[in-house]
Design a protein around this motif. Sequence first.
Motif, short mmCIF file in Angstrom:
data_model
loop_
_atom_site.label_atom_id
_atom_site.label_comp_id
_atom_site.label_asym_id
_atom_site.label_seq_id
_atom_site.Cartn_x
_atom_site.Cartn_y
_atom_site.Cartn_z
N ASN A 142 0.80 -1.23 0.00
CA ASN A 142 0.00 0.00 0.00
C ASN A 142 0.84 1.28 0.00
OD1 ASN A 142 -2.47 -1.37 0.09
ND2 ASN A 142 -2.23 -1.71 2.28
N VAL A 143 2.14 1.13 0.09
CA VAL A 143 2.99 2.32 0.00
C VAL A 143 2.96 2.81 -1.45
CG1 VAL A 143 5.36 3.17 0.17
CG2 VAL A 143 4.51 1.54 1.86
N PRO A 144 2.67 4.09 -1.66
CA PRO A 144 2.55 4.58 -3.04
C PRO A 144 3.87 4.43 -3.81
CG PRO A 144 1.97 6.29 -1.44
CD PRO A 144 2.43 5.12 -0.66
N GLN A 145 3.74 3.90 -5.00
CA GLN A 145 4.93 3.72 -5.84
C GLN A 145 5.59 5.07 -6.16
OE1 GLN A 145 6.50 1.06 -7.80
NE2 GLN A 145 5.66 -0.33 -6.27
N ALA A 151 -3.66 1.35 6.50
CA ALA A 151 -2.71 1.56 5.42
C ALA A 151 -1.59 2.46 5.91
CB ALA A 151 -3.41 2.20 4.23
N PRO A 152 -0.41 2.28 5.32
CA PRO A 152 0.70 3.12 5.76
C PRO A 152 0.37 4.60 5.58
CG PRO A 152 1.45 1.41 4.25
CD PRO A 152 -0.04 1.36 4.25
N GLU A 153 0.84 5.41 6.51
CA GLU A 153 0.62 6.85 6.37
C GLU A 153 1.48 7.36 5.22
OE1 GLU A 153 1.17 8.96 10.09
OE2 GLU A 153 0.51 7.14 11.09
N GLN A 154 0.91 8.28 4.52
CA GLN A 154 1.64 8.76 3.36
C GLN A 154 2.35 10.07 3.66
OE1 GLN A 154 -0.90 8.84 0.03
NE2 GLN A 154 -1.60 6.75 0.35
N GLY A 155 3.43 10.26 2.90
CA GLY A 155 4.09 11.56 2.92
C GLY A 155 4.75 11.90 4.23
N ARG A 156 5.05 10.88 5.05
CA ARG A 156 5.67 11.22 6.31
C ARG A 156 7.18 11.31 6.17
NH1 ARG A 156 4.15 7.40 11.02
NH2 ARG A 156 6.39 7.16 11.02
N ALA A 157 7.69 10.52 5.23
CA ALA A 157 9.14 10.48 5.10
C ALA A 157 9.62 11.75 4.40
CB ALA A 157 9.54 9.26 4.29
N ARG A 158 10.60 12.37 5.01
CA ARG A 158 11.17 13.55 4.35
C ARG A 158 12.49 13.12 3.75
NH1 ARG A 158 10.98 17.61 8.47
NH2 ARG A 158 8.73 17.34 8.43
#
Lengths: 288, 325
Positions: A175-178, B16-23
């Motif tokens: 589910n991690v966006p490509q 679902a994994p959180e998005q946009g957390r990684a900088r």
Amino acid sequence: MAETPALSRMGLYGFVYPVLIGFAAFFLLPMVVVVLNSLRSFEEITQSSVLGFPRSFQWRNWSEAWSGYCMAGNCTGIRPYMWNSLVMAIPATIVSTLIGAVNGYVLSLWRFRGAATLFAIITFGVFLPAQMKLVPWAITLRELDLSNTVRGLILIHIIGGISFTTLFCRNYYVNVPQDLIRAARVDGAGFFQIFRRIIVPLSPPILIVTVIWQFTNIWNEFLFGITFSEGANRPVTAALMALNANIAQAREYGIESAAVLLAAMPTLLIYIFGGKYFLRGLTAGAVK
Amino acid sequence: MVAILASQIGHGLVPAPEQGRARWPRARRFWGVTAVEQIAKLVAVLALAVAVLYVVGFTLWTTWISFTDSTLLPNYTFVGIKHYTRLLQTRIWQVAYANLAIYGFGFMVFATAIGLLLAILIDQKVRAENLLRTIYLYPMALSFVVTGTVWSWLLNPGIGIQGFVRGLGWTGFSFGWLVDRDMAIYTVVLAAVWQASGFAMALFLAGLRSLDADLYKAAQIDGAGPARMYLRILVPAMWPIVIAVLVILLQFAIKTYELVRALTAGGPGIATTLPTTVVYDYMFQRGLMGAGSAAAVMLLLSLLVIIVPYAIYRRLSARRRIRHG
């Protein structure tokens, strides 16, 4: 979230609580019996039955079970076996989880040709009954000179756990966006950097589930433990069974009850404090 | 297929994994990075290889040994399907499968029925829902050894329930399933149902709560009563989940080993022998590695007989859903 149609409107409400409470009693009964017996004396149990309230609390049962009771000639209680289980379960849990995370990462985000097939094969390992692995492990352990060692059991549980840990992690990372990965690659990040800087920080939710699942399963496992270890090297489940089969002497139900509770304690505590994660693992690994 | 199952039953159980957390820091390029990269890739390839080799290698290895005359030590001379034909004719193998049929059926039916009942009742906005759920599910955190041991005490005629009731004054009371050849297999059913019903409940509850609320609203607007709502909405919507739970429980039943060993040790006599205990007996008690492996392969085939049709059914119904939008 949908509500199940109310039974009250069918005039069945009076029956809800009695049934729920009745089943709660059914599920609790064995646990209550063991707790009460762990505090009853030998004479008291053998003269009546295992169902009864202690006349006087025998706390001695617990200390005997922990470090005094004799099993198969060794008067050590279950303490050394608890230690074996701990020394076995902790490293096996950590290593199998790490391998699962790496595999999950590779299979979900580096979609090379054949990745789906490899994943299907690894998933098949989840179904594979333990009996299919007994002979290969017996031969492998003999070749590696690891028969009857805790290290041998650690190896079994690391390798045997990979199917589950890979399944859990892969299904999470998929589910991690490509785009996130693509952007990182454009910036010059490589295989390892993406794993460390993107995947690992995203992972705690699935790692908790995986660790709890692995620890519970490894702690509770019995077949490999009894097959590939003897005497002082046994994990606690195998030792309990030896205690159980000890028919030569009169059964010390009080002490055995305390021993059973001590052996069940780690996974019960995990369940009570991490129930949410336990349930997630259970449902995701439902096909075991 | 596991993924399909999990996504159907536990829809969104794992967030679902959180998005946009990684900088992302500015990429560094110096000689060390590539070395780390190469090592990391090597580790990943090895990890994957081990996982695949383990599954494929061990399966083929045991299968191969099942076609040989291995006893205490492996002996790789091919003897064909000798062990299979012999095993199918032995009484213990037939008894083991007859027991598995009784146990598997009883366990599936009772665990599913209790699980579904408890899930529906707990979904009635009851008080102390969390407490009840915790109580129903805690046996799954226990080792089968613990479950089997404790039930062997409760069911022991001398010291268990029978002794207790007789002690109360009803001296003619009898509950000796554990030592009764005809009834002993039902003690295994009882202990397994005790252990796994809460699990079935959890799966059903997740299913009930993932149903679309609009379905009920639409039915209510149509004037359907609650009884009809159960029949027209709940039953069809829950049907796939019931099948999934049945399959999960059945393969759980086929793999049951520790519970029997702790509860009855396969006895009295061979009254509660299961295929899994026969495998162990052949391999480690009698030292017949070849025959034991043949039994293990048949065990695997029994599992495949359940799982392969189910996987095909899942795939077909998924395809049908896509076609109908």
